[in-house]
Design a protein around this motif. Sequence first.
Motif, PDB file in Angstrom:
ATOM      1  N   ASP A 138       0.817  -1.357   0.021  1.00  0.00           N
ATOM      2  CA  ASP A 138       0.103  -0.033  -0.013  1.00  0.00           C
ATOM      3  C   ASP A 138       0.964   1.256   0.131  1.00  0.00           C
ATOM      4  O   ASP A 138       0.598   2.202  -0.594  1.00  0.00           O
ATOM      5  CB  ASP A 138      -0.976   0.104   1.336  1.00  0.00           C
ATOM      6  CG  ASP A 138      -0.126  -0.242   2.782  1.00  0.00           C
ATOM      7  OD1 ASP A 138       0.880  -0.499   2.451  1.00  0.00           O
ATOM      8  OD2 ASP A 138      -1.032   0.029   3.551  1.00  0.00           O
ATOM      9  N   THR A 139       1.969   1.273   0.563  1.00  0.00           N
ATOM     10  CA  THR A 139       3.117   2.266   0.526  1.00  0.00           C
ATOM     11  C   THR A 139       3.339   2.537  -0.921  1.00  0.00           C
ATOM     12  O   THR A 139       3.740   3.651  -1.311  1.00  0.00           O
ATOM     13  CB  THR A 139       4.048   2.028   1.793  1.00  0.00           C
ATOM     14  OG1 THR A 139       3.524   1.975   2.964  1.00  0.00           O
ATOM     15  CG2 THR A 139       4.894   3.332   1.468  1.00  0.00           C
ATOM     16  N   ALA A 142       0.886   4.380  -2.832  1.00  0.00           N
ATOM     17  CA  ALA A 142       0.528   5.777  -2.609  1.00  0.00           C
ATOM     18  C   ALA A 142       1.811   6.359  -3.223  1.00  0.00           C
ATOM     19  O   ALA A 142       1.748   7.460  -3.675  1.00  0.00           O
ATOM     20  CB  ALA A 142       0.282   5.968  -1.020  1.00  0.00           C
ATOM     21  N   SER A 146       1.536   9.119  -6.353  1.00  0.00           N
ATOM     22  CA  SER A 146       1.693  10.331  -6.170  1.00  0.00           C
ATOM     23  C   SER A 146       2.926  10.991  -7.202  1.00  0.00           C
ATOM     24  O   SER A 146       2.732  12.111  -7.774  1.00  0.00           O
ATOM     25  CB  SER A 146       2.299  10.841  -4.740  1.00  0.00           C
ATOM     26  OG  SER A 146       2.618  12.187  -4.596  1.00  0.00           O
ATOM     27  N   ALA A 167       1.916  12.449   0.377  1.00  0.00           N
ATOM     28  CA  ALA A 167       1.305  11.355   0.102  1.00  0.00           C
ATOM     29  C   ALA A 167       1.529  10.215   0.932  1.00  0.00           C
ATOM     30  O   ALA A 167       0.739   9.574   1.626  1.00  0.00           O
ATOM     31  CB  ALA A 167       1.546  10.754  -1.213  1.00  0.00           C
ATOM     32  N   LEU A 168       2.870  10.249   1.480  1.00  0.00           N
ATOM     33  CA  LEU A 168       3.268   9.111   2.529  1.00  0.00           C
ATOM     34  C   LEU A 168       2.502   9.261   3.831  1.00  0.00           C
ATOM     35  O   LEU A 168       2.063   8.522   4.402  1.00  0.00           O
ATOM     36  CB  LEU A 168       4.949   9.240   2.654  1.00  0.00           C
ATOM     37  CG  LEU A 168       5.390   8.064   3.838  1.00  0.00           C
ATOM     38  CD1 LEU A 168       5.002   6.758   3.415  1.00  0.00           C
ATOM     39  CD2 LEU A 168       6.719   8.122   3.734  1.00  0.00           C
ATOM     40  N   ARG A 170      -0.336  10.934   4.498  1.00  0.00           N
ATOM     41  CA  ARG A 170      -1.514  10.626   4.249  1.00  0.00           C
ATOM     42  C   ARG A 170      -1.792   9.174   4.506  1.00  0.00           C
ATOM     43  O   ARG A 170      -2.590   8.700   5.223  1.00  0.00           O
ATOM     44  CB  ARG A 170      -2.151  11.225   2.855  1.00  0.00           C
ATOM     45  CG  ARG A 170      -2.383  12.693   3.036  1.00  0.00           C
ATOM     46  CD  ARG A 170      -3.335  12.913   1.737  1.00  0.00           C
ATOM     47  NE  ARG A 170      -2.728  12.519   0.513  1.00  0.00           N
ATOM     48  CZ  ARG A 170      -1.838  13.174  -0.188  1.00  0.00           C
ATOM     49  NH1 ARG A 170      -1.818  14.606  -0.003  1.00  0.00           N
ATOM     50  NH2 ARG A 170      -1.635  12.927  -1.442  1.00  0.00           N
ATOM     51  N   ARG A 171      -1.144   8.511   4.055  1.00  0.00           N
ATOM     52  CA  ARG A 171      -1.191   6.895   3.954  1.00  0.00           C
ATOM     53  C   ARG A 171      -0.951   6.359   5.311  1.00  0.00           C
ATOM     54  O   ARG A 171      -1.567   5.329   6.069  1.00  0.00           O
ATOM     55  CB  ARG A 171      -0.158   6.390   2.982  1.00  0.00           C
ATOM     56  CG  ARG A 171      -0.497   5.004   2.789  1.00  0.00           C
ATOM     57  CD  ARG A 171       0.600   3.980   2.205  1.00  0.00           C
ATOM     58  NE  ARG A 171       1.316   3.964   3.631  1.00  0.00           N
ATOM     59  CZ  ARG A 171       1.246   3.200   4.678  1.00  0.00           C
ATOM     60  NH1 ARG A 171       0.275   2.213   4.647  1.00  0.00           N
ATOM     61  NH2 ARG A 171       2.137   3.206   5.771  1.00  0.00           N
ATOM     62  N   LEU A 172       0.062   7.015   6.008  1.00  0.00           N
ATOM     63  CA  LEU A 172       0.397   6.656   7.665  1.00  0.00           C
ATOM     64  C   LEU A 172      -0.582   7.030   8.274  1.00  0.00           C
ATOM     65  O   LEU A 172      -0.863   6.286   9.343  1.00  0.00           O
ATOM     66  CB  LEU A 172       1.784   7.323   7.878  1.00  0.00           C
ATOM     67  CG  LEU A 172       3.070   6.783   7.149  1.00  0.00           C
ATOM     68  CD1 LEU A 172       4.154   7.366   7.825  1.00  0.00           C
ATOM     69  CD2 LEU A 172       3.223   5.396   7.388  1.00  0.00           C
ATOM     70  N   ARG A 173      -1.209   8.134   8.236  1.00  0.00           N
ATOM     71  CA  ARG A 173      -2.425   8.501   8.840  1.00  0.00           C
ATOM     72  C   ARG A 173      -3.603   7.556   8.761  1.00  0.00           C
ATOM     73  O   ARG A 173      -4.265   7.338   9.528  1.00  0.00           O
ATOM     74  CB  ARG A 173      -2.844  10.035   8.675  1.00  0.00           C
ATOM     75  CG  ARG A 173      -1.938  10.939   9.317  1.00  0.00           C
ATOM     76  CD  ARG A 173      -2.615  12.502   9.138  1.00  0.00           C
ATOM     77  NE  ARG A 173      -2.923  12.772   7.833  1.00  0.00           N
ATOM     78  CZ  ARG A 173      -2.134  13.508   7.253  1.00  0.00           C
ATOM     79  NH1 ARG A 173      -0.880  13.848   7.495  1.00  0.00           N
ATOM     80  NH2 ARG A 173      -2.384  13.764   5.709  1.00  0.00           N
ATOM     81  N   GLU A 174      -3.779   7.308   7.400  1.00  0.00           N
ATOM     82  CA  GLU A 174      -4.952   6.357   7.239  1.00  0.00           C
ATOM     83  C   GLU A 174      -4.619   4.769   7.718  1.00  0.00           C
ATOM     84  O   GLU A 174      -5.643   4.389   8.303  1.00  0.00           O
ATOM     85  CB  GLU A 174      -5.222   6.106   5.511  1.00  0.00           C
ATOM     86  CG  GLU A 174      -5.676   7.337   4.774  1.00  0.00           C
ATOM     87  CD  GLU A 174      -5.495   7.317   3.362  1.00  0.00           C
ATOM     88  OE1 GLU A 174      -5.037   6.314   3.030  1.00  0.00           O
ATOM     89  OE2 GLU A 174      -5.939   8.202   2.824  1.00  0.00           O
ATOM     90  N   ARG A 175      -3.666   4.458   7.833  1.00  0.00           N
ATOM     91  CA  ARG A 175      -3.186   3.258   8.316  1.00  0.00           C
ATOM     92  C   ARG A 175      -3.481   3.152   9.852  1.00  0.00           C
ATOM     93  O   ARG A 175      -3.906   2.339  10.518  1.00  0.00           O
ATOM     94  CB  ARG A 175      -1.898   2.598   8.120  1.00  0.00           C
ATOM     95  CG  ARG A 175      -1.454   1.434   8.859  1.00  0.00           C
ATOM     96  CD  ARG A 175       0.049   1.050   8.642  1.00  0.00           C
ATOM     97  NE  ARG A 175      -0.033   0.368   7.382  1.00  0.00           N
ATOM     98  CZ  ARG A 175       0.956  -0.338   6.955  1.00  0.00           C
ATOM     99  NH1 ARG A 175       2.195  -0.190   7.616  1.00  0.00           N
ATOM    100  NH2 ARG A 175       1.136  -0.806   5.548  1.00  0.00           N
TER     101      ARG A 175
END
Length: 361
Positions: A138-139, A142, A146, A167-168, A170-175
């Motif tokens: 998923d990383t 992302a 981007s 972008a990274l 955002r992905r960490l916050r979503e996880r």
Amino acid sequence: MVRIKAGIRRARSLGLPTMWGAMAITYKLACPLSQQNGLGARIVTSAVFFAVGTGLVVHVRRALLRELRDVRRVAGVAQSALLRPLPARLDGLNVAAAQLSAEPGAAIGGDLYDVVGTEYGVRVVMGDVRGHGLGGLDTVAAVLGSFREAAHDEPELAAVMRRLERALARRLRERARAERPAPAAGAAVEGPDTPDTPVTPDVPVTEEFVTLLLLEIRQDGAVRLLNCGHPSPYLLSGESVTALARADPLPPLGLFPLPADLVVEGCGRLLPGETLFLHTDGAEDARDTHGRFFPLPEVLAGAIEEQPQALLGAVFTALLRHTGGSPADDVALLVLRNDRQRPLSSAARPGSQRPQPASGK
């Protein structure tokens, strides 16, 4: 319609085992021979149940092989979507890339790369997600998604890197939200270290970062680079193999915020006939049974005259031989060879001389 087809497939998969089981039960209950205790009767009964068991094993094996083929086909589609095949030639550059996942059975891993042609030059990204294997997909998605937008939108390479950083994040916050959902309104979650303190879902549960390299090759061959904790590319020129970058890299993306003044490093020019070799740390950090590191610069020197595809093959062959066929980390390799025609006045152009890069390992 899809549900009907799925139901038919399930019925077919259960039909043969049901038939074999019914045959075994019918023989045991209805056949007089199965009730006898003589040697001949026992041999026949054993043969019947052996045939039933063999049929079930063959059926299960075929079903597993069919499922494995389906999984590999899906993995191939996922690989094409994430690490899409690169063009063999792009704006006068000969391009070749390949990757190897350290996770058994995985077609893709935690390494990422892409090359795109833009109005600002050919832009390249190569990165390595913390860890290896399927956990970083998923990383990878992302960061690559981007990059493929920002590379065309942003005139400056520093702005592309900042887009990747956002972008990274955002992905960490979503996880973090997925792994540790926020408590209900007004509720407090007690913990051993922070009693009566609500859990903040925007704080990542586990540390994750990406080593990342951004490279830009302009039409005149000028090479510009931004490096966040990634191994430096190698320049293959004439008979020499040297590390391209001279400045110390920034920390990996995701560990610390990027500095306010993001300086892009100029690395001279990629002249016609010269090659850039990009790699992830899985190549240089690979060890043999005696703990010795893979001698990547020496292997490159031995294949310096090869074309990009042949160069990849030579490195991968040597790497697998060095590790006994089982590298401990994902490995990605990317080769860019300048096949543009040399301008006649290049030798006399001011500033055309290349600054000497630092020596490789």
